[in-house]
Write an enzyme that holds these catalytic residues in place. Structure first.
Site, mmCIF file in Angstrom:
data_model
loop_
_atom_site.group_PDB
_atom_site.id
_atom_site.type_symbol
_atom_site.label_atom_id
_atom_site.label_comp_id
_atom_site.label_asym_id
_atom_site.label_seq_id
_atom_site.Cartn_x
_atom_site.Cartn_y
_atom_site.Cartn_z
ATOM 1 C CE LYS A 10 70.819 79.108 51.855
ATOM 2 N NZ LYS A 10 69.962 78.113 52.533
ATOM 3 C CG ASP B 76 70.857 70.962 56.320
ATOM 4 O OD1 ASP B 76 70.576 70.246 55.336
ATOM 5 O OD2 ASP B 76 70.443 72.130 56.444
HETATM 6 P P1 ADP Z 1 68.415 72.231 50.125
HETATM 7 O O1 ADP Z 1 68.366 72.377 51.595
HETATM 8 O O2 ADP Z 1 69.815 72.163 49.591
HETATM 9 O O3 ADP Z 1 67.580 73.223 49.398
HETATM 10 P P2 ADP Z 1 66.769 69.789 50.334
HETATM 11 O O4 ADP Z 1 66.878 69.652 51.800
HETATM 12 O O5 ADP Z 1 65.448 70.064 49.756
HETATM 13 O O6 ADP Z 1 67.848 70.785 49.725
HETATM 14 O O7 ADP Z 1 67.359 68.427 49.708
HETATM 15 C C1 ADP Z 1 67.342 68.176 48.347
HETATM 16 C C2 ADP Z 1 68.047 66.856 48.095
HETATM 17 O O8 ADP Z 1 67.332 65.808 48.756
HETATM 18 C C3 ADP Z 1 68.108 66.478 46.625
HETATM 19 O O9 ADP Z 1 69.414 66.070 46.308
HETATM 20 C C4 ADP Z 1 67.134 65.302 46.532
HETATM 21 O O10 ADP Z 1 67.501 64.387 45.529
HETATM 22 C C5 ADP Z 1 67.290 64.691 47.905
HETATM 23 N N1 ADP Z 1 66.152 63.831 48.257
HETATM 24 C C6 ADP Z 1 64.852 64.176 48.314
HETATM 25 N N2 ADP Z 1 64.098 63.110 48.634
HETATM 26 C C7 ADP Z 1 64.948 62.065 48.798
HETATM 27 C C8 ADP Z 1 64.791 60.673 49.119
HETATM 28 N N3 ADP Z 1 63.588 60.152 49.332
HETATM 29 N N4 ADP Z 1 65.892 59.910 49.189
HETATM 30 C C9 ADP Z 1 67.104 60.427 48.960
HETATM 31 N N5 ADP Z 1 67.334 61.710 48.647
HETATM 32 C C10 ADP Z 1 66.271 62.522 48.558
HETATM 33 MG MG MG Z 2 68.171 73.207 53.393
#
Ligand code: ADP
Ligand code: MG
Length: 611
Positions: free
Chosen positions: A87, A211
């Site tokens: 992305k 975000d």
């Molecule tokens: P993106 O929008 O960049 O695609 P996400 O919103 O899916 O990403 O976020 C992914 C991130 O969230 C990763 O760094 C993951 O380690 C973190 N993450 C997911 N679950 C948890 C949690 N329970 N505690 C802390 N961080 C988390």
């Molecule tokens: Mg996202």
């Protein structure tokens, strides 16, 4: 455009029977959502475990393509053929991303800094659009399995700061995956929809969407009024996210643990596990290769504090851009997996002085909102209008390389604006329309989005053709430029798909430069304008002398020619005041001559008239 089927017998609008899906195409994770019993639901994979599809594409040796969890497993064993974070490359040229190249574990092609980047996998080259299409295909398969029906229409979300090249690239990826992308929606807008913040239509509300994802941080300030969303400001850091929290843990363990496996991917994965565990527990401890790694929540919070402070700094800047105080924010929406970290929620709540919205899964809210928007487009919900603003001004090049802004920065989208132009040379048949984006006075300092030529203007004296240029910026932020000569109806239009994208760093730089250079630009602009005006006066003087030779005395002729020469000389120089003075001198001297010529010509015309 979505087509609306009408029942010919009853005259009623038929409900769209085909599901329109909502997609969050994320940097780290992607999801697909649809509406079940009026509620948005993110779809799980066949293992029934997770709604998240890691945004990772792997190419196997025998030519198969793996997406998601299966591809993620190859990150360690076969990084060359495993593509993540694609992305970040959408709608970008090599020149846009080369300074970040070391960040990517795979090969980015640098054949030409101005063309779109490609990624090399084995002997093949892939565009970010093709790779994103693979992720979208996986999501499409996932929902088709769930519904046991084919799906061909989607809403896809993008960050609020995505420019038109990045939005267009996202749309193209959808097309490649066999999806008709009905709408591109901003991620913070989608997240607000999930919390139903558009429902309260009584008065205007201001929302901050925080975000923190896997590798990026975005803060957006939105305003909702009468169901219309407007982005007031965006800020953030494209290289700050959950990955950095993991790295902080790895660094900490490396320093504090004997024999720590410093550069191992497995240590990085263990760090992520620790981070996630500490979101719900106070302590983490686990053995890896005979070595114990442990971390308390308190120590973890100490480690990540500087990173969180950076995000709050960005919040401050966004508020400043929106000209708002933190107390004026009505709601704060938490988005992104990393906002599960308790200290993140607490820091943000403290910063804004208010409780944050965090009831929904932060990694699902964007997809859920996309699902709601899809449902709206399917005609199943009362229409919700989405409005955004364009981050940089759009305009065309006029004589002398000046930027003439047609749609200014921060205008609402969709938006439409037009202006009339004319030719500068007698009998001019073609007019080149160069379209630019940026804040500087000279187009050479702005970004060229495209150009086209309006051909076949009928021969007319300079200044007579009326050429209307129209800019139409649609709801997705894609620009259509039309040119029309109004006397002859000659017409030409192009959809601007800019050749390469603009990173938000670029955008920030261009805005900053426009402020820093405002004074210099203004001087150059004044000089160019003076020159343009002088050229016009020189042309008309020449014409005048030729047409009225008979009524001008020899002395007047000599004197006029001397003034013309003086003006020509000043035009060649850099001094706008000198040009203006020479113009004034010439005008003052020739003005009585022009009057005399006019009287004479009228008398001549009267003579010829039969009474
Ligand atoms: P993106 O929008 O960049 O695609 P996400 O919103 O899916 O990403 O976020 C992914 C991130 O969230 C990763 O760094 C993951 O380690 C973190 N993450 C997911 N679950 C948890 C949690 N329970 N505690 C802390 N961080 C988390
Ligand atoms: Mg996202």
């Amino acid at each position: 455009m979505a087509k609306i089927p009408i029942n010919i017998q009853s005259g009623e609008i038929q409900k769209n029977s085909e599901t329109i899906i909502g997609i969050d195409l994320g940097t780290t994770n992607s999801l697909v959502a649809h509406i079940v019993d009026g509620q948005p639901v993110a779809v799980k994979g066949k293992d029934g475990k997770s709604t998240l599809v890691p945004s990772i594409v792997h190419f196997t040796e025998d030519g198969r393509i793996l997406v998601g969890e299966a591809a993620r497993e190859k990150l360690i064993s076969d990084p060359q053929n495993t593509i993540y974070s694609v992305k970040r490359l959408m709608g970008k040229s090599y020149g846009d991303v080369n300074e970040f190249e070391q960040y990517f574990g795979y090969k980015i092609i640098d054949e030409d800094t101005d063309s779109l980047v490609k990624i090399r996998v084995g002997n093949r080259f892939y565009t970010p659009i093709e790779l994103s299409a693979e992720i979208l295909k996986e999501l499409k398969r996932r929902i088709e399995k769930e519904l046991d029906a084919t799906v061909s229409k989607a809403v896809i979300t993008v960050p609020a700061y995505f420019n038109d090249a990045q939005r267009q690239a996202t749309r193209d990826a959808g097309k490649l995956a066999g999806l008709d992308v009905l709408r591109i929606v901003n991620e913070p807008t989608a997240a607000s929809l999930s919390y139903g913040l558009n429902k309260d239509q009584s008065e205007s509300q201001t929302i901050a969407v925080y975000d923190l994802g896997g590798g990026t941080f975005d803060i957006s300030i939105l305003q909702i009024q009468d169901g219309i969303f407007e982005v007031l400001a965006t800020n953030g850091d494209t290289f700050l996210g959950g990955d950095d929290l993991d790295r902080a843990i790895v660094d900490h363990w490396t320093k504090t643990t004997e024999n720590a496996k410093t550069f191992s991917q497995s240590l990085r994965l263990l760090a992520e596990e620790a981070k996630k565990t500490l979101s719900s527990k106070d302590h983490f401890s686990k053995d890896l290769d005979g070595q114990n790694y442990s971390l308390s929540r308190q120590d973890f919070e100490q480690l990540i504090k500087p990173l969180l402070d950076k995000t709050l700094e960005a919040c401050k800047n966004a508020l400043q851009d929106a000209k708002l105080e933190s107390a004026q924010i009505d709601h704060i929406v938490m988005v992104g997996g990393s906002t599960r970290v308790p200290l993140v929620k607490k820091s943000v709540a403290d910063f804004f002085g208010k409780a944050v919205y965090d009831k929904l899964n932060p990694d699902e809210v964007v997809a859920l909102g996309a699902g709601i928007q899809a449902d709206v487009l399917a005609g199943n919900q009362k229409d919700i209008l989405l409005l955004d603003v364009t981050p940089l001004s759009l305009g065309i090049e006029t004589v002398g390389g000046l930027m003439d802004v047609i749609i200014s920065r921060n205008s609402k989208v969709p938006s439409k604006a037009g202006r009339q132009y004319t030719t500068s040379v007698d009998g001019q048949a073609n007019l080149k329309v160069g379209v630019y984006q940026g804040e500087r006075d000279l187009v050479e300092h702005n970004r060229k989005l495209g150009e086209f030529i309006l051909r076949g203007i009928p021969p007319m004296p300079a200044g007579l053709p009326k050429i209307e240029i129209q800019f139409i910026l649609n709801a997705d932020g894609i620009l259509l430029v039309k040119a029309k000569e109004l006397r002859s109806n000659v017409e030409q239009e192009i959809e601007i798909r800019s050749q390469y994208g603009l990173s938000e760093e670029d955008m920030g730089r261009m805005l900053l430069e426009s402020i820093q250079n405002a004074e210099g630009d203004m001087k150059i602009r004044a000089l160019l304008e003076a020159r343009n005006e002088a050229q016009n006066i020189l042309l008309s003087s020449e014409k005048f002398l030729k047409q009225n030779e008979s009524i001008i005395s020899e002395e007047e002729m000599t004197q006029t020619k001397a003034l013309v020469e003086a003006l020509q000389k000043s035009v060649a120089g850099e001094d706008k005041d000198a040009i203006n003075k020479a113009m004034d001198d010439l005008n003052t001297y020739t003005s009585p001559l022009a009057h005399r010529a006019m009287d004479f010509n009228i008398a001549e015309a009267m003579k010829g008239k039969k009474i």
